[in-house]
Design a protein around this motif. Structure first.
Motif, PDB file in Angstrom:
ATOM      1  N   ARG A  57      68.209 -66.136  11.878  1.00 32.43           N
ATOM      2  CA  ARG A  57      67.171 -67.157  12.022  1.00 32.43           C
ATOM      3  C   ARG A  57      66.268 -67.258  10.792  1.00 32.43           C
ATOM      4  O   ARG A  57      65.936 -68.370  10.357  1.00 32.43           O
ATOM      5  N   LEU A  58      65.864 -66.129  10.231  1.00 31.47           N
ATOM      6  CA  LEU A  58      64.927 -66.180   9.112  1.00 31.47           C
ATOM      7  C   LEU A  58      65.567 -66.815   7.876  1.00 31.47           C
ATOM      8  O   LEU A  58      64.928 -67.595   7.165  1.00 31.47           O
ATOM      9  N   PHE A  59      66.842 -66.508   7.618  1.00 35.10           N
ATOM     10  CA  PHE A  59      67.543 -67.173   6.509  1.00 35.10           C
ATOM     11  C   PHE A  59      67.664 -68.667   6.773  1.00 35.10           C
ATOM     12  O   PHE A  59      67.425 -69.493   5.880  1.00 35.10           O
ATOM     13  N   LEU A  60      68.040 -69.028   8.000  1.00 34.75           N
ATOM     14  CA  LEU A  60      68.253 -70.441   8.323  1.00 34.75           C
ATOM     15  C   LEU A  60      66.952 -71.225   8.222  1.00 34.75           C
ATOM     16  O   LEU A  60      66.941 -72.362   7.741  1.00 34.75           O
ATOM     17  N   GLU A  61      65.858 -70.649   8.667  1.00 31.73           N
ATOM     18  CA  GLU A  61      64.564 -71.327   8.536  1.00 31.73           C
ATOM     19  C   GLU A  61      64.204 -71.519   7.071  1.00 31.73           C
ATOM     20  O   GLU A  61      63.663 -72.562   6.682  1.00 31.73           O
ATOM     21  N   GLN A  62      64.507 -70.517   6.248  1.00 29.20           N
ATOM     22  CA  GLN A  62      64.253 -70.647   4.814  1.00 29.20           C
ATOM     23  C   GLN A  62      65.128 -71.752   4.219  1.00 29.20           C
ATOM     24  O   GLN A  62      64.670 -72.572   3.430  1.00 29.20           O
ATOM     25  N   ALA A  63      66.402 -71.791   4.634  1.00 30.98           N
ATOM     26  CA  ALA A  63      67.339 -72.776   4.098  1.00 30.98           C
ATOM     27  C   ALA A  63      66.978 -74.192   4.540  1.00 30.98           C
ATOM     28  O   ALA A  63      67.233 -75.161   3.817  1.00 30.98           O
ATOM     29  N   CYS A  64      66.397 -74.299   5.735  1.00 32.44           N
ATOM     30  CA  CYS A  64      66.044 -75.619   6.262  1.00 32.44           C
ATOM     31  C   CYS A  64      64.655 -76.069   5.819  1.00 32.44           C
ATOM     32  O   CYS A  64      64.270 -77.225   6.076  1.00 32.44           O
ATOM     33  N   ALA A  76      73.621 -75.410   9.264  1.00 31.24           N
ATOM     34  CA  ALA A  76      73.460 -74.387   8.217  1.00 31.24           C
ATOM     35  C   ALA A  76      74.147 -73.091   8.627  1.00 31.24           C
ATOM     36  O   ALA A  76      74.765 -72.409   7.792  1.00 31.24           O
ATOM     37  N   TYR A  77      74.066 -72.738   9.903  1.00 31.98           N
ATOM     38  CA  TYR A  77      74.758 -71.525  10.379  1.00 31.98           C
ATOM     39  C   TYR A  77      76.266 -71.683  10.231  1.00 31.98           C
ATOM     40  O   TYR A  77      76.948 -70.773   9.734  1.00 31.98           O
ATOM     41  N   PRO A  91      82.764 -85.082   9.196  1.00 28.17           N
ATOM     42  CA  PRO A  91      82.686 -86.158  10.196  1.00 28.17           C
ATOM     43  C   PRO A  91      81.405 -86.145  11.028  1.00 28.17           C
ATOM     44  O   PRO A  91      81.067 -87.150  11.672  1.00 28.17           O
ATOM     45  N   LEU A  92      80.683 -85.011  11.040  1.00 24.70           N
ATOM     46  CA  LEU A  92      79.490 -84.880  11.876  1.00 24.70           C
ATOM     47  C   LEU A  92      78.206 -85.158  11.103  1.00 24.70           C
ATOM     48  O   LEU A  92      77.133 -85.231  11.706  1.00 24.70           O
ATOM     49  N   LEU A  93      78.310 -85.323   9.779  1.00 27.40           N
ATOM     50  CA  LEU A  93      77.114 -85.299   8.941  1.00 27.40           C
ATOM     51  C   LEU A  93      76.485 -86.672   8.759  1.00 27.40           C
ATOM     52  O   LEU A  93      77.165 -87.691   8.716  1.00 27.40           O
ATOM     53  N   MET A  94      75.157 -86.632   8.639  1.00 27.34           N
ATOM     54  CA  MET A  94      74.386 -87.832   8.326  1.00 27.34           C
ATOM     55  C   MET A  94      74.190 -87.908   6.810  1.00 27.34           C
ATOM     56  O   MET A  94      74.536 -86.984   6.066  1.00 27.34           O
ATOM     57  N   HIS A  95      73.588 -88.996   6.374  1.00 20.23           N
ATOM     58  CA  HIS A  95      73.368 -89.212   4.944  1.00 20.23           C
ATOM     59  C   HIS A  95      72.524 -88.074   4.350  1.00 20.23           C
ATOM     60  O   HIS A  95      71.476 -87.706   4.890  1.00 20.23           O
ATOM     61  N   GLY A  96      72.996 -87.494   3.254  1.00 23.11           N
ATOM     62  CA  GLY A  96      72.268 -86.450   2.549  1.00 23.11           C
ATOM     63  C   GLY A  96      72.545 -85.045   3.022  1.00 23.11           C
ATOM     64  O   GLY A  96      72.195 -84.075   2.346  1.00 23.11           O
ATOM     65  N   GLU A  97      73.160 -84.892   4.210  1.00 22.41           N
ATOM     66  CA  GLU A  97      73.374 -83.549   4.745  1.00 22.41           C
ATOM     67  C   GLU A  97      74.474 -82.798   4.005  1.00 22.41           C
ATOM     68  O   GLU A  97      74.438 -81.568   3.918  1.00 22.41           O
ATOM     69  N   SER A  98      75.438 -83.519   3.465  1.00 17.00           N
ATOM     70  CA  SER A  98      76.533 -82.854   2.755  1.00 17.00           C
ATOM     71  C   SER A  98      76.026 -82.128   1.516  1.00 17.00           C
ATOM     72  O   SER A  98      76.340 -80.949   1.286  1.00 17.00           O
ATOM     73  N   SER A  99      75.212 -82.799   0.711  1.00 14.14           N
ATOM     74  CA  SER A  99      74.686 -82.148  -0.503  1.00 14.14           C
ATOM     75  C   SER A  99      73.730 -81.012  -0.142  1.00 14.14           C
ATOM     76  O   SER A  99      73.714 -79.967  -0.803  1.00 14.14           O
ATOM     77  N   TRP A 100      72.954 -81.200   0.915  1.00 15.26           N
ATOM     78  CA  TRP A 100      72.045 -80.130   1.360  1.00 15.26           C
ATOM     79  C   TRP A 100      72.838 -78.900   1.788  1.00 15.26           C
ATOM     80  O   TRP A 100      72.502 -77.763   1.429  1.00 15.26           O
TER      81      TRP A 100
END
Length: 425
Positions: A57-64, A76-77, A91-100
């Motif tokens: 969780r702490l890594f994911l919160e930092q990444a998000c 992210a997980y 196929p599940l991603l919205m605009h900008g999520e791939s680069s993130w």
């Protein structure tokens, strides 16, 4: 597993219900499943992702960053820890999520603060730093980011470890003897055992290897009078009864009627006839006072923060706080003082917690010994060696998943050496 919008939505809704962490995550997830008619594959994906998110969780919160929503934490997980690649997620991603997500995958752990690397809240690290180096804290934290194996205890009243191992291995299970407990078995994969003949016949019980070692520290004899002071559902009580060969007298005390009720079917399977469950209202109940000075062995597996079980319950470190730990330490000191009054001269008490915090462990014992001169501490390592348990341990038993592959357990062995009235203890 193929990821679909439906499966992503299931995980997001489950995570949204769990992340407030008002209740234990496993209980909230069970409630979620009761209201969702979904297949076994979806259940497995949801459970694996939920507990994976909690472990990291702490890594994911930092990444998000400022957008730590259930959706983004799930994605992210999956990309960082779940074994999925961008092509599978696209196929599940919205605009900008791939680069993130590409950026998430590229984050170097070594550049992150110690709490994030160790996946331990900052307050936990602050409480550990006086007695642990940052390297030890990091090793401890990382060891709790993986799920625990399934450990079993063989009921020696009904079977031997070799017999149980042979049965499992003949069925193709990956079963090995535990390295420390002489009656433990470790299963690499977690098969469902509730319907297995060995479980139904009482020959095995689920119990972490670290918990099993507490019985060897207490080392009850057949004719002893023994008290499990905080028995809960009775896992350690049943082990003590088997060590006593169902002789002597064994009391299982607890303040929870529900927990003692959960002991009944296990007791029935165990073959024990010397176990007496007893509901008490508090640690100074009159039922306890009647036993003052009469007991040979007392086990105090004290209520605690439970941080040592973080491999199994990764949410627990976010549901505890410095304030809750302070509350536990007051309770632990009171319970230990009351339980100590049960002992005869020469009697033995084992105090234990499933915590790695010094405040719940060494500090409790040091304060008790200062206030109770009729007690001395026995070296845990010596007692384990007498039982031919190959573990390097000195005054205390301190088990850590990073060193021993068990849950984190602490135990101290105390002995009453003087003839004193209970009021003086």
């Amino acid at each position: 597993m193929l990821l679909t919008e439906y499966r992503l939505d299931l995980v997001i809704r489950a995570l949204r219900s769990i992340l407030p962490l008002e209740h234990p995550a496993d209980a909230t997830l069970r409630h979620f499943f009761q209201h969702e008619r979904i297949g076994s594959k979806e259940r497995a994906l949801v459970a694996e992702t939920i507990f994976g998110v909690l472990r990291h969780r702490l890594f994911l919160e930092q990444a998000c960053a400022q957008e730590a929503t259930p959706r983004r934490m799930t994605l992210a997980y999956w990309i960082r820890f779940g074994g999925y690649n961008l092509r599978e997620l696209e196929p599940l991603l919205m605009h900008g999520e791939s680069s993130w997500l590409g950026q998430v995958k590229a984050i170097s752990l070594a550049t992150l603060p110690l709490p994030v690397q160790a996946e331990l809240p900052e307050w936990v690290i602050e409480q550990l730093q006086p007695t642990m180096s940052d390297e030890m804290i990091l090793a401890l934290g990382r060891s709790m980011q993986s799920p625990a194996p399934l450990d079993l205890r063989v009921n020696t009243l009904l079977a031997t470890r070799d017999e149980v191992l042979q049965t499992f291995q003949s069925e193709g299970m990956d079963a090995l003897p535990t390295p420390y407990s002489p009656i433990g078995i470790r299963l690499k994969n977690k098969p469902a055992l509730a319907g297995h003949p060995l479980f139904l016949s009482g020959k095995i019980e689920v119990q972490d290897e670290g918990s099993q070692l507490l019985g060897y520290l207490l080392a009850p004899k057949r004719s002893d009078m023994v008290v499990d002071f905080c028995a809960g559902a009775g896992g350690k009580t049943l082990m003590l009864g088997a060590m006593m060969q169902s002789q002597g007298r064994l009391y299982a005390l607890d303040v929870s009627e529900k927990r003692l009720a959960n002991l009944k079917p296990r007791l029935k399977r165990s073959g024990l006839s010397n176990l007496h469950p007893q509901l008490i209202s508090h640690e100074n109940d009159s039922r306890i006072k009647r036993l003052y000075g009469k007991i040979d062995r007392v086990l105090v597996d004290a209520p605690c923060s439970g941080l040592g079980t973080s491999r199994r319950n990764p949410d627990i470190k976010f549901r505890q706080s410095p304030e809750s730990v302070t509350g536990y330490t007051r309770m632990q000191a009171s319970i230990l003082a009351s339980a100590s009054k049960l002992l005869k001269p020469g009697g033995r008490l084992v105090y234990a917690t499933c915590s790695f915090l010094p405040q719940e462990n060494h500090a409790i014992i040091d304060a008790f010994l200062t206030e109770h001169p009729a007690f001395i501490q026995r070296p845990a390592g010596e007692i384990l060696a007498q039982n031919k348990i190959p573990m390097e341990s000195k005054t205390f038993l301190q088990l850590l998943p990073s060193l021993h592959g068990t849950d984190a357990f602490f135990a101290a062995v105390l002995e009453r050496v003087k003839t004193t009235s209970p009021q003086e203890i």
